[in-house]
Design an enzyme around this catalytic site. Sequence first.
Site, PDB file in Angstrom:
ATOM      1  N   HIS A 145       0.683  -1.078  -0.129  1.00 23.75           N
ATOM      2  CA  HIS A 145       0.044  -0.079   0.020  1.00 23.75           C
ATOM      3  C   HIS A 145       0.809   1.343  -0.031  1.00 23.75           C
ATOM      4  O   HIS A 145       0.233   2.142  -0.264  1.00 23.75           O
ATOM      5  CB  HIS A 145      -1.115  -0.079   1.233  1.00 23.75           C
ATOM      6  CG  HIS A 145      -0.410   0.259   2.525  1.00 23.75           C
ATOM      7  ND1 HIS A 145      -0.095  -0.894   3.432  1.00 23.75           N
ATOM      8  CD2 HIS A 145      -0.060   1.558   3.248  1.00 23.75           C
ATOM      9  CE1 HIS A 145       0.407  -0.275   4.554  1.00 23.75           C
ATOM     10  NE2 HIS A 145       0.594   0.975   4.517  1.00 23.75           N
ATOM     11  N   ASP A 175       0.106  -7.844   1.315  1.00 17.61           N
ATOM     12  CA  ASP A 175       0.446  -6.184   1.492  1.00 17.61           C
ATOM     13  C   ASP A 175       2.227  -5.858   1.439  1.00 17.61           C
ATOM     14  O   ASP A 175       2.757  -5.480   2.132  1.00 17.61           O
ATOM     15  CB  ASP A 175       0.115  -5.690   2.724  1.00 17.61           C
ATOM     16  CG  ASP A 175       0.260  -4.179   2.926  1.00 17.61           C
ATOM     17  OD1 ASP A 175       0.325  -3.540   1.801  1.00 17.61           O
ATOM     18  OD2 ASP A 175       0.060  -3.652   4.026  1.00 17.61           O
ATOM     19  N   SER A 252       4.911   2.095   8.028  1.00 18.59           N
ATOM     20  CA  SER A 252       4.278   1.138   7.110  1.00 18.59           C
ATOM     21  C   SER A 252       5.820   0.689   6.259  1.00 18.59           C
ATOM     22  O   SER A 252       6.167   1.466   5.662  1.00 18.59           O
ATOM     23  CB  SER A 252       3.183   1.511   6.235  1.00 18.59           C
ATOM     24  OG  SER A 252       2.046   1.662   7.007  1.00 18.59           O
TER      25      SER A 252
END
Length: 411
Positions: A145, A175, A252
């Site tokens: 993402h 992911d 992230s």
Amino acid sequence: MARYSSAKQFSLAALLLFLGGTLGVIGGHYLTVSSNSPPSVSVPPGADPPPTATNYRPVIPPLSTVNDDGGLNFIARAVQKVGPAVVRIDAERPVTTPQSSLYNQPFFRRFFGGEVPQPAPDPTEQGTGSGFILTSNGEVLTNAHVVEGAKTVKVTLKDGSVLVGEVMGVDPMTDIAAVKIDAENLPVVEIGHSDRLQTGEWAIAIGNPLGLDNTVTVGIISALGRSSSEVGVPDKRVRFIQTDAAINPGNSGGPLLNAKGEVIGVNTAIRADAQGLGFAIPIQTAQHVAQTLFATGNIDHPYLGIHMVTLTPEIKQQLQESPDFSGEVTGDQGILIVQVREGSPAAQAGLQAGDIILAVDGVEVATATEVQEEVEISRIGQPLTLEILRQNQPQFIDVYPAPFPKDFSAD
């Protein structure tokens, strides 16, 4: 003569004893300096004063000169070990907006003399995340993402160097994304063993939360094996590591470390409805996916084409009362198939809404997550035997998993 010699020796011994006691007092004074009355020490002109309780500044030595029993603590050592291999990733992706039809209306045509102005280029949005270097020749692992929708990204190293990164592949199901930068002799991380973790172990997160580069947070491993539905991302096929080490937007893709400075996970998610909870993808899962993406640019996940739910008496009652459920629930336990997608491998094999899955390839299953995990390790195109209960009668059905369709977000 002998008496004189003895007396002389006695006097010499007494003198040495006196001097030793005096020096001892002086030495004791310097060894027990009071913070209220520091000793006066003469300093040559132009020289720095000696360290005192008020001007002392500790000097942290390089990691190579620090022993395990002193100097830096384990967190600082882990950060010095891994920090140079943690990068910042800035991605820019187009935001497609529908063009207004106002320019085609007669008023605007008359106003512009029959010529319609060219629409402005599509705007872009920018996102910032983290990543870490796997190999010295520039293979970088991050979250899908973080880079999704971008072909190239800007990768900033800890020393400030900025390089262009090519997105080699993206896997939304886990992911994970693979990014390649053109460089050599880069610092790399050391991979640990996420399958050996224990709840309560130390956890260290490094990343760029909220644009604050090279931020370090610390906590513990709070739980292991969290399912994607528990985390709130049911479309993912991952068993997550839960940690209370602070993870914020921008973390992230950054590494989660153990006390030795080994990467055990990839920081990926926070829950908006909770404070102090973060989740990471186990490094063994992430590394396998990344290696496949670097090699082929793509990774296929086995797909059956069913929606399922772990059956409980409460869910059974809700389904029986729902006008959207076409099947019949005849049991109280197991994994109930709620829907079968048209044209899917499950539909071709004859599975129906209302079937209850008891086992997959001989492995008994108790939750929908366990079914999903057995499907994930199956082989595309090879038979996968499901033991089901239909109308209270056991049956065995072979399903041939297909690659997960690109236009579906979940199985």
